[in-house]
Motif scaffolding. Structure first.
Motif, PDB file in Angstrom:
ATOM      1  N   LYS A 223      28.909 111.847  62.082  1.00 38.97           N
ATOM      2  CA  LYS A 223      29.813 110.686  62.132  1.00 38.97           C
ATOM      3  C   LYS A 223      29.933 110.154  63.554  1.00 38.97           C
ATOM      4  O   LYS A 223      30.099 108.947  63.766  1.00 38.97           O
ATOM      5  CB  LYS A 223      31.186 111.076  61.590  1.00 38.97           C
ATOM      6  CG  LYS A 223      31.194 111.328  60.082  1.00 38.97           C
ATOM      7  CD  LYS A 223      30.836 110.086  59.293  1.00 38.97           C
ATOM      8  CE  LYS A 223      31.043 110.278  57.787  1.00 38.97           C
ATOM      9  NZ  LYS A 223      30.042 111.192  57.198  1.00 38.97           N
ATOM     10  N   PHE A 227      29.224 106.301  63.997  1.00 35.58           N
ATOM     11  CA  PHE A 227      30.404 105.459  64.174  1.00 35.58           C
ATOM     12  C   PHE A 227      31.084 105.615  65.540  1.00 35.58           C
ATOM     13  O   PHE A 227      31.921 104.789  65.900  1.00 35.58           O
ATOM     14  CB  PHE A 227      31.430 105.763  63.086  1.00 35.58           C
ATOM     15  CG  PHE A 227      30.918 105.548  61.691  1.00 35.58           C
ATOM     16  CD1 PHE A 227      30.711 104.266  61.206  1.00 35.58           C
ATOM     17  CD2 PHE A 227      30.629 106.621  60.870  1.00 35.58           C
ATOM     18  CE1 PHE A 227      30.236 104.056  59.910  1.00 35.58           C
ATOM     19  CE2 PHE A 227      30.157 106.431  59.581  1.00 35.58           C
ATOM     20  CZ  PHE A 227      29.951 105.142  59.095  1.00 35.58           C
ATOM     21  N   ASP A 230      35.388 107.445  68.673  1.00 36.08           N
ATOM     22  CA  ASP A 230      36.642 106.692  68.631  1.00 36.08           C
ATOM     23  C   ASP A 230      36.846 106.055  67.261  1.00 36.08           C
ATOM     24  O   ASP A 230      37.606 105.095  67.123  1.00 36.08           O
ATOM     25  CB  ASP A 230      36.644 105.622  69.726  1.00 36.08           C
ATOM     26  CG  ASP A 230      38.027 105.020  69.947  1.00 36.08           C
ATOM     27  OD1 ASP A 230      39.026 105.756  69.796  1.00 36.08           O
ATOM     28  OD2 ASP A 230      38.119 103.818  70.248  1.00 36.08           O
ATOM     29  N   SER A 231      36.189 106.602  66.246  1.00 28.58           N
ATOM     30  CA  SER A 231      36.238 106.009  64.908  1.00 28.58           C
ATOM     31  C   SER A 231      37.107 106.829  63.972  1.00 28.58           C
ATOM     32  O   SER A 231      37.302 108.035  64.152  1.00 28.58           O
ATOM     33  CB  SER A 231      34.826 105.912  64.328  1.00 28.58           C
ATOM     34  OG  SER A 231      34.301 107.219  64.095  1.00 28.58           O
ATOM     35  N   ASP A 232      37.608 106.173  62.925  1.00 26.12           N
ATOM     36  CA  ASP A 232      38.369 106.884  61.895  1.00 26.12           C
ATOM     37  C   ASP A 232      37.479 107.882  61.162  1.00 26.12           C
ATOM     38  O   ASP A 232      37.942 108.954  60.763  1.00 26.12           O
ATOM     39  CB  ASP A 232      38.964 105.889  60.899  1.00 26.12           C
ATOM     40  CG  ASP A 232      40.128 105.103  61.486  1.00 26.12           C
ATOM     41  OD1 ASP A 232      40.700 105.553  62.510  1.00 26.12           O
ATOM     42  OD2 ASP A 232      40.456 104.033  60.936  1.00 26.12           O
ATOM     43  N   ASP A 268      30.635 107.886  73.686  1.00 25.98           N
ATOM     44  CA  ASP A 268      30.302 106.589  73.092  1.00 25.98           C
ATOM     45  C   ASP A 268      29.775 105.654  74.174  1.00 25.98           C
ATOM     46  O   ASP A 268      30.349 105.574  75.281  1.00 25.98           O
ATOM     47  CB  ASP A 268      31.535 105.952  72.443  1.00 25.98           C
ATOM     48  CG  ASP A 268      31.972 106.667  71.178  1.00 25.98           C
ATOM     49  OD1 ASP A 268      31.232 107.549  70.701  1.00 25.98           O
ATOM     50  OD2 ASP A 268      33.065 106.336  70.661  1.00 25.98           O
TER      51      ASP A 268
END
Length: 395
Positions: A223, A227, A230-232, A268
């Motif tokens: 993930k 994504f 810093d993603s849900d 990221d």
């Protein structure tokens, strides 16, 4: 009125790179330390902070860096409560090893050797026998595993010494070449769900008076790549794996120690020209280069014969304020790949090795279209990538 003078930034020196703690606090030191505590011959307890246990379980969470874990206490309350237990109660991380990437780190875990010895010094490296790039995670093109990595694993040595040894992971990993050269020894138990893996790991841990069990979870890394951290989606995976750690911890048999660690952290990288330099569209960086290996933050650069010094000079001039750029011999002498590099490994390392310090990538949009689209990345020697937890729970 005095005239302001603008100084050009100095390029990064090879000596300024924060080399992993090989021999005292790296991922390669973990299994030998645990095995030494179980009286497996020829094993050295290099992680002196760890106390011996009769039953040891290592749960490796792919992509869970120390900095990312510390930044998310709400999503990972159980693991956050264990931060003070890391590295034998010192509350400090260990280092992954260079490069901080899965194939390299899993080989370091399983063999107890740094990359310069086990011979998986990058995501993709040149095979000196064929001249082709080899993807060491996917093992493409296929290469004889025992020739590529000839050393026995710690699991094999422990099994030969009478320790009950097992690996618990996703079923499709059982027969991969990477598993064979890094994690084989004892029995493999394939389980699809994370919950089933935790239950089986606890069962295998209890199955011997002396036990060494390894289990693994991949999707925190997955993930993160897709994504970003810093993603849900990434946070959801962190929440899930935190519950898995607690599930396993609550099932530990007597005289057992659980160690939760990772293979690397992650960072990221924004999608713009300032942060992503496309090798396939950069004539300066590509001049004189025969093969581009490694990954965006940890590049192996293989020069056309005779162009090695020119490529090194060019890469230093273009990237030297953002990357540690070294020749092969400089990187080896600085200890990037460990205290010693085996002869068979020497030419697998790039003529030029480039490790990112800043938030920047060298992508390759044509050669590596999928990798070039990843949000989260890793590989280099920054704390966000190198520092990994070694959380401890004892029964």
């Amino acid at each position: 009125m005095s005239q302001q003078v603008w100084d050009d930034p100095e390029p990064l020196t090879v000596a300024s790179a924060p080399v992993p703690e090989y021999g005292t606090g790296s991922l390669a030191d973990l299994l030998p330390t645990l095995a030494a505590g179980m009286d497996v011959p020829d094993m050295t307890a290099s992680l002196g902070e760890l106390s011996p246990a009769d039953r040891n379980c290592v749960f490796l969470i792919d992509g869970l860096g120390w900095e990312q874990l510390k930044a998310h206490p709400d999503e990972a309350p159980f693991m956050s409560s264990l931060l003070g237990s890391s590295r034998g109660g010192t509350g400090r991380p260990i280092t992954a090893g260079y490069p901080a990437t899965t194939a390299t780190s899993l080989a370091s875990v399983g063999t107890g050797l740094p990359p310069g010895a086990h011979g998986l010094p990058g995501y993709t490296v040149r095979n000196p026998e064929t001249g082709e790039l080899m993807n060491q995670l996917r093992w493409i093109p296929w290469t004889k595993p025992g020739t590529w990595q000839p050393y026995p694993t710690v699991f094999q040595l422990a099994d030969a010494a009478g320790v009950h040894t097992a690996q618990v992971s996703a079923p499709h990993f059982q027969n991969t070449p990477l598993t064979k050269i890094a994690l084989s020894g004892g029995t493999f138990h394939g389980r699809l769900t994370g919950e089933d893996r935790m239950d089986m790991a606890a069962e295998q841990l209890a199955a011997g008076d002396r036990s060494l069990v390894y289990t693994y979870y991949a999707e925190v890394d997955g993930k993160g790549h897709r994504f970003g951290i810093d993603s849900d989606a990434w946070r959801g995976q962190l929440m899930y794996v935190d519950r898995l750690v607690q599930r396993l911890a609550e099932q530990l048999p007597p005289r057992a120690a659980l160690y939760v660690t990772a293979d690397h952290g992650m960072i990221d990288i924004p999608f713009d020209e300032q942060h992503r330099i496309d090798f396939d569209e950069d004539w300066e960086l590509s001049a004189g280069v025969a093969l581009l290996g490694g990954e965006g933050r940890a590049r192996h650069v293989y020069a056309v014969p005779g162009a090695e010094s020119d490529v090194l000079t060019c890469w230093r001039e273009v990237l030297g304020e953002q990357f540690w750029v070294a020749s092969r011999d400089e990187a080896i002498a600085a200890g990037w790949f460990g205290p010693h590099v085996d002869e068979r490994v020497y030419a697998r390392i790039g003529d030029v090795v480039a490790a990112a310090r800043d938030d920047v990538l060298i992508t390759a949009s044509e050669r590596e279209p999928k990798e070039s689209l990843m949000v989260g990345n890793h590989g280099s020697m920054t704390p966000a990538e190198q520092h990994i937890p070694l959380l401890e729970v004892r029964s």
